[in-house]
Design a protein around this motif. Structure first.
Motif, short mmCIF file in Angstrom:
data_model
loop_
_atom_site.label_atom_id
_atom_site.label_comp_id
_atom_site.label_asym_id
_atom_site.label_seq_id
_atom_site.Cartn_x
_atom_site.Cartn_y
_atom_site.Cartn_z
N UNK A 17 0.80 -1.22 0.00
CA UNK A 17 0.00 0.00 0.00
C UNK A 17 0.83 1.27 0.00
N UNK A 18 2.13 1.15 0.02
CA UNK A 18 3.02 2.30 0.06
C UNK A 18 3.89 2.33 -1.20
N UNK A 19 4.33 3.51 -1.60
CA UNK A 19 5.20 3.66 -2.76
C UNK A 19 6.61 3.20 -2.40
N UNK A 20 7.25 2.51 -3.33
CA UNK A 20 8.61 2.02 -3.11
C UNK A 20 9.59 3.17 -2.91
N UNK A 21 9.36 4.28 -3.61
CA UNK A 21 10.26 5.44 -3.47
C UNK A 21 10.16 6.09 -2.10
N UNK A 22 9.05 5.89 -1.41
CA UNK A 22 8.82 6.55 -0.13
C UNK A 22 9.00 5.60 1.05
N UNK A 23 9.52 4.41 0.79
CA UNK A 23 9.66 3.40 1.84
C UNK A 23 11.10 2.90 1.90
N UNK A 24 11.61 2.76 3.12
CA UNK A 24 12.98 2.29 3.31
C UNK A 24 13.01 1.40 4.55
N UNK A 25 13.75 0.31 4.48
CA UNK A 25 13.90 -0.61 5.61
C UNK A 25 15.37 -0.93 5.79
N UNK A 26 15.76 -1.09 7.08
CA UNK A 26 17.14 -1.49 7.37
C UNK A 26 17.15 -2.55 8.45
N UNK A 27 17.90 -3.60 8.22
CA UNK A 27 18.05 -4.70 9.15
C UNK A 27 19.49 -4.73 9.64
N UNK A 28 19.67 -4.80 10.96
CA UNK A 28 21.02 -4.87 11.52
C UNK A 28 21.01 -5.80 12.73
N UNK A 29 22.19 -6.26 13.09
CA UNK A 29 22.34 -7.11 14.27
C UNK A 29 23.58 -6.65 15.03
N UNK A 30 23.45 -6.64 16.34
CA UNK A 30 24.55 -6.26 17.21
C UNK A 30 24.96 -7.50 17.99
N UNK A 31 26.25 -7.75 18.07
CA UNK A 31 26.80 -8.91 18.78
C UNK A 31 26.24 -10.22 18.24
N UNK A 32 26.35 -10.40 16.93
CA UNK A 32 25.79 -11.57 16.26
C UNK A 32 26.32 -12.87 16.84
N UNK A 33 25.41 -13.81 17.01
CA UNK A 33 25.70 -15.15 17.54
C UNK A 33 26.22 -15.14 18.97
N UNK A 34 26.21 -14.00 19.63
CA UNK A 34 26.61 -13.94 21.04
C UNK A 34 25.35 -14.06 21.90
N UNK A 35 25.56 -14.23 23.18
CA UNK A 35 24.43 -14.41 24.09
C UNK A 35 23.53 -13.18 24.13
N UNK A 64 18.17 -15.59 20.98
CA UNK A 64 19.54 -16.06 20.78
C UNK A 64 19.73 -16.71 19.42
N UNK A 65 18.70 -17.36 18.90
CA UNK A 65 18.76 -17.98 17.58
C UNK A 65 18.47 -16.91 16.53
N UNK A 66 19.36 -16.73 15.55
CA UNK A 66 19.23 -15.67 14.55
C UNK A 66 17.96 -15.84 13.72
N UNK A 67 17.65 -17.05 13.30
CA UNK A 67 16.45 -17.30 12.50
C UNK A 67 15.19 -16.91 13.29
#
Length: 138
Positions: free
Chosen positions: A41-59, A82-85
């Motif tokens: 329902x939103x325009x691709x030009x007006x939408x932005x997503x960012x995925x990040x992880x801090x301390x990957x695979x750590x407790x 704790x599980x990334x998936x």
């Protein structure tokens, strides 16, 4: 809702931030594909997503998915699974829920208090009503 000419999709709008490599992009886009229906329902030009992880695979790893849609507040979903998936599924589901909530808040409701009330018909002048119903018999 009217159809958007260039609808937003996860494949078009997702950027991978810290902790993710470009090799993982296809797998993540596939895992987040259920968000496409909500983003459509939103325009691709007006939408932005960012995925990040801090301390990957750590407790204490923390996965963050941020979404910016023009004209709306930023939406942030986080997970400390704790599980990334499982963490990716968690942020995906949380973002979908928040987008649904934001859409519901902006839709007009069928609530009589929110409707514009107009008088049912023309209002008669008060001096015409002053003598109505009285007879002058002398």
């Amino acid at each position: 809702m009217s159809a958007v000419q260039d609808p937003a999709t996860v494949a078009k709008c997702l950027r991978l931030g810290a902790g993710f490599s470009d090799r993982e992009r296809n797998r993540i886009v596939e895992q987040f594909a259920t968000l496409d229906a909500r983003l459509a329902g939103f325009h691709a030009d007006a939408t932005d997503m960012e995925l990040s992880v801090k301390d990957r695979e750590a407790k204490g790893q923390k996965v963050t998915l941020e979404c910016w849609i023009a004209g709306r507040q930023r939406v942030v979903a986080t997970s400390t699974e704790e599980d990334l998936h499982a963490a990716l599924n968690d942020v995906r589901d949380d973002l979908r829920r928040q987008l649904n909530d934001a859409k519901t808040r902006q839709e007009p409701r069928n609530n009589k208090h929110l409707r514009v009330n107009e008088p049912p018909g023309p209002v008669a002048p008060t001096d015409e009503l002053a003598g109505a119903g009285t007879t002058d018999e002398r």
